[in-house]
Design a protein around this motif. Structure first.
Motif, PDB file in Angstrom:
ATOM      1  N   GLY A 203       0.797  -1.226   0.000  1.00 23.75           N
ATOM      2  CA  GLY A 203       0.000   0.000   0.000  1.00 23.75           C
ATOM      3  C   GLY A 203       0.826   1.270   0.000  1.00 23.75           C
ATOM      4  O   GLY A 203       0.403   2.296   0.545  1.00 23.75           O
ATOM      5  N   MET A 204       1.977   1.235  -0.635  1.00 21.33           N
ATOM      6  CA  MET A 204       2.889   2.370  -0.559  1.00 21.33           C
ATOM      7  C   MET A 204       2.741   3.369  -1.702  1.00 21.33           C
ATOM      8  O   MET A 204       3.264   4.488  -1.622  1.00 21.33           O
ATOM      9  N   TYR A 205       2.057   2.992  -2.772  1.00 21.74           N
ATOM     10  CA  TYR A 205       1.833   3.934  -3.871  1.00 21.74           C
ATOM     11  C   TYR A 205       0.637   4.830  -3.588  1.00 21.74           C
ATOM     12  O   TYR A 205      -0.339   4.411  -2.944  1.00 21.74           O
ATOM     13  N   ASP A 206       0.717   6.042  -4.116  1.00 22.78           N
ATOM     14  CA  ASP A 206      -0.378   7.000  -3.965  1.00 22.78           C
ATOM     15  C   ASP A 206      -1.057   7.317  -5.294  1.00 22.78           C
ATOM     16  O   ASP A 206      -2.271   7.493  -5.340  1.00 22.78           O
ATOM     17  N   PHE A 207      -0.264   7.389  -6.353  1.00 23.15           N
ATOM     18  CA  PHE A 207      -0.785   7.749  -7.672  1.00 23.15           C
ATOM     19  C   PHE A 207      -0.060   6.928  -8.743  1.00 23.15           C
ATOM     20  O   PHE A 207       0.886   6.200  -8.446  1.00 23.15           O
ATOM     21  N   VAL A 208      -0.522   7.072  -9.980  1.00 17.62           N
ATOM     22  CA  VAL A 208       0.130   6.427 -11.112  1.00 17.62           C
ATOM     23  C   VAL A 208       0.379   7.449 -12.214  1.00 17.62           C
ATOM     24  O   VAL A 208      -0.175   8.549 -12.201  1.00 17.62           O
ATOM     25  N   GLY A 209       1.198   7.069 -13.180  1.00 18.11           N
ATOM     26  CA  GLY A 209       1.425   7.905 -14.346  1.00 18.11           C
ATOM     27  C   GLY A 209       1.859   7.051 -15.514  1.00 18.11           C
ATOM     28  O   GLY A 209       2.360   5.931 -15.324  1.00 18.11           O
ATOM     29  N   SER A 210       1.666   7.554 -16.706  1.00 15.94           N
ATOM     30  CA  SER A 210       2.091   6.796 -17.885  1.00 15.94           C
ATOM     31  C   SER A 210       3.589   6.953 -18.141  1.00 15.94           C
ATOM     32  O   SER A 210       4.238   6.037 -18.624  1.00 15.94           O
ATOM     33  N   ASP A 211       4.135   8.124 -17.842  1.00 15.56           N
ATOM     34  CA  ASP A 211       5.531   8.461 -18.162  1.00 15.56           C
ATOM     35  C   ASP A 211       5.816   8.211 -19.641  1.00 15.56           C
ATOM     36  O   ASP A 211       6.913   7.778 -20.022  1.00 15.56           O
ATOM     37  N   VAL A 212       4.843   8.487 -20.477  1.00 11.97           N
ATOM     38  CA  VAL A 212       4.990   8.237 -21.917  1.00 11.97           C
ATOM     39  C   VAL A 212       5.976   9.227 -22.530  1.00 11.97           C
ATOM     40  O   VAL A 212       5.870  10.433 -22.352  1.00 11.97           O
ATOM     41  N   VAL A 225      -1.022  -7.421 -17.751  1.00  7.43           N
ATOM     42  CA  VAL A 225      -0.531  -7.037 -16.430  1.00  7.43           C
ATOM     43  C   VAL A 225       0.062  -8.266 -15.748  1.00  7.43           C
ATOM     44  O   VAL A 225      -0.550  -9.334 -15.740  1.00  7.43           O
ATOM     45  N   ARG A 226       1.233  -8.107 -15.136  1.00  5.16           N
ATOM     46  CA  ARG A 226       1.945  -9.246 -14.552  1.00  5.16           C
ATOM     47  C   ARG A 226       1.811  -9.347 -13.039  1.00  5.16           C
ATOM     48  O   ARG A 226       2.296 -10.313 -12.454  1.00  5.16           O
ATOM     49  N   VAL A 227       1.189  -8.350 -12.403  1.00  4.78           N
ATOM     50  CA  VAL A 227       0.994  -8.459 -10.954  1.00  4.78           C
ATOM     51  C   VAL A 227      -0.240  -9.315 -10.695  1.00  4.78           C
ATOM     52  O   VAL A 227      -1.209  -9.291 -11.464  1.00  4.78           O
ATOM     53  N   LYS A 228      -0.225 -10.080  -9.613  1.00  6.86           N
ATOM     54  CA  LYS A 228      -1.284 -11.051  -9.352  1.00  6.86           C
ATOM     55  C   LYS A 228      -2.562 -10.404  -8.834  1.00  6.86           C
ATOM     56  O   LYS A 228      -3.654 -10.754  -9.261  1.00  6.86           O
ATOM     57  N   ASP A 229      -2.419  -9.472  -7.906  1.00  8.03           N
ATOM     58  CA  ASP A 229      -3.586  -8.852  -7.270  1.00  8.03           C
ATOM     59  C   ASP A 229      -3.809  -7.476  -7.882  1.00  8.03           C
ATOM     60  O   ASP A 229      -2.994  -6.563  -7.701  1.00  8.03           O
ATOM     61  N   LEU A 230      -4.919  -7.311  -8.590  1.00  4.10           N
ATOM     62  CA  LEU A 230      -5.199  -6.050  -9.264  1.00  4.10           C
ATOM     63  C   LEU A 230      -5.831  -5.006  -8.351  1.00  4.10           C
ATOM     64  O   LEU A 230      -5.877  -3.825  -8.704  1.00  4.10           O
ATOM     65  N   THR A 231      -6.308  -5.411  -7.192  1.00  3.09           N
ATOM     66  CA  THR A 231      -7.063  -4.488  -6.336  1.00  3.09           C
ATOM     67  C   THR A 231      -6.275  -3.243  -5.964  1.00  3.09           C
ATOM     68  O   THR A 231      -6.761  -2.118  -6.163  1.00  3.09           O
ATOM     69  N   PRO A 232      -5.049  -3.358  -5.413  1.00  2.00           N
ATOM     70  CA  PRO A 232      -4.318  -2.134  -5.063  1.00  2.00           C
ATOM     71  C   PRO A 232      -3.954  -1.287  -6.276  1.00  2.00           C
ATOM     72  O   PRO A 232      -3.899  -0.058  -6.182  1.00  2.00           O
ATOM     73  N   LEU A 233      -3.731  -1.926  -7.420  1.00  2.00           N
ATOM     74  CA  LEU A 233      -3.433  -1.182  -8.645  1.00  2.00           C
ATOM     75  C   LEU A 233      -4.645  -0.364  -9.077  1.00  2.00           C
ATOM     76  O   LEU A 233      -4.528   0.823  -9.415  1.00  2.00           O
ATOM     77  N   LYS A 234      -5.810  -0.969  -9.052  1.00  2.00           N
ATOM     78  CA  LYS A 234      -7.031  -0.252  -9.427  1.00  2.00           C
ATOM     79  C   LYS A 234      -7.291   0.921  -8.486  1.00  2.00           C
ATOM     80  O   LYS A 234      -7.760   1.986  -8.906  1.00  2.00           O
ATOM     81  N   GLU A 235      -6.984   0.730  -7.211  1.00  2.00           N
ATOM     82  CA  GLU A 235      -7.225   1.784  -6.225  1.00  2.00           C
ATOM     83  C   GLU A 235      -6.367   3.014  -6.496  1.00  2.00           C
ATOM     84  O   GLU A 235      -6.862   4.145  -6.447  1.00  2.00           O
ATOM     85  N   ILE A 236      -5.085   2.803  -6.782  1.00  2.00           N
ATOM     86  CA  ILE A 236      -4.239   3.980  -6.992  1.00  2.00           C
ATOM     87  C   ILE A 236      -4.499   4.634  -8.348  1.00  2.00           C
ATOM     88  O   ILE A 236      -4.296   5.837  -8.507  1.00  2.00           O
ATOM     89  N   ILE A 237      -4.958   3.855  -9.328  1.00  2.00           N
ATOM     90  CA  ILE A 237      -5.381   4.468 -10.593  1.00  2.00           C
ATOM     91  C   ILE A 237      -6.550   5.411 -10.329  1.00  2.00           C
ATOM     92  O   ILE A 237      -6.602   6.535 -10.838  1.00  2.00           O
ATOM     93  N   THR A 238      -7.480   4.967  -9.494  1.00  2.00           N
ATOM     94  CA  THR A 238      -8.627   5.803  -9.133  1.00  2.00           C
ATOM     95  C   THR A 238      -8.181   7.058  -8.384  1.00  2.00           C
ATOM     96  O   THR A 238      -8.784   8.127  -8.526  1.00  2.00           O
ATOM     97  N   ASN A 239      -7.112   6.962  -7.600  1.00  2.00           N
ATOM     98  CA  ASN A 239      -6.617   8.121  -6.843  1.00  2.00           C
ATOM     99  C   ASN A 239      -6.260   9.298  -7.726  1.00  2.00           C
ATOM    100  O   ASN A 239      -6.281  10.453  -7.274  1.00  2.00           O
TER     101      ASN A 239
END
Length: 245
Positions: A203-212, A225-239
């Motif tokens: 739970g250490m991430y706060d936000f995401v970015g593309s860095d394109v 996507v290679r991470v097993k649990d998508l829940t925390p990823l979806k949460e920070i995308i929503t942030n």
């Protein structure tokens, strides 16, 4: 049997309609991102097709490498927006900066206002080669000056991978963490994907970015996507909605 249970989610399918991208290099000819307006146009259209609805583009400011100034970035953003409108692109398009933390950065934020993602949230990075000796002093001074540091792509600082406690120390020092989305599809290699997954799970991430920067980054959004649990990823995308206009 293991293949049957493997995550088959494509990264672009996780991007919600109201997603605000807070890290990209879309302004033409100003850093190692878009080289010209044609690149800017193609990248922005590609990101729109993925589902991104607002952009805060963040050119590098690195002393003696990308000596960009706030005025240069703001002026280029204005001309780029005017050109985009000729192609009927009127998405919210703002400009901030990705600041390299070094001695020159300290002089900068002590002498003038920084370009922020929103209010006092400022995107910062450090060298990939060596840990910054004066890092915590800089972070302290930055916050005394009234800013909240958002550390870009902490998963990419290889020198922290064997000393995970440093990530906890950074959080205690007031850093927010921004995940590069393409890290979770393996774009930067397996080790960085593993670290990003560990940071997600804790739970250490706060936000995401593309860095394109270029088309290869766009193509990575078509990968699984290679991470097993998508829940925390979806949460920070929503942030990222925090940065919405």
């Amino acid at each position: 049997m293991l293949n049957f249970f493997r995550n088959k989610t494509i990264l672009k399918d996780l991007i919600p309609d109201n997603y605000v991208d807070i890290h990209s290099h879309l302004l033409p000819g100003i850093d190692d991102g878009a080289k010209n307006f044609g690149d800017s146009l193609r990248l922005i259209q590609s990101l729109q097709a993925i589902g991104m609805s607002q952009f805060i583009t963040t050119p590098h400011i690195i002393y003696n490498v990308w000596d960009n100034t706030s005025n240069q970035i703001i002026d280029l953003k204005k001309t780029t927006v005017a050109e985009l409108e000729k192609y009927q692109i009127k998405v919210p398009f703002r400009a901030a900066a990705e600041y390299m933390m070094d001695d020159n950065f300290v002089q900068l934020f002590k002498s003038e206002n920084l370009l922020t993602l929103k209010e006092n949230y400022v995107l910062v990075e450090m060298s990939y080669i060596n840990p910054l000796i004066q890092l915590y002093e800089i972070l302290f001074d930055l916050q005394v000056a009234g800013y909240i540091p958002v550390l870009a792509h902490p998963e990419r600082y290889l020198f922290y991978h064997r000393n995970f406690d440093e990530y906890q120390k950074l959080k205690r020092a007031g850093c927010l963490f921004q995940l590069n989305l393409t890290a979770v599809v393996g774009y930067y290699g397996e080790e960085i994907t593993k670290i990003s997954e560990k940071l997600l799970q804790k739970g250490m991430y706060d936000f995401v970015g593309s860095d394109v920067h270029h088309d290869k980054h766009i193509a990575a959004f078509e990968q699984k996507v290679r991470v097993k649990d998508l829940t925390p990823l979806k949460e920070i995308i929503t942030n990222n909605q925090f940065f919405s206009l």
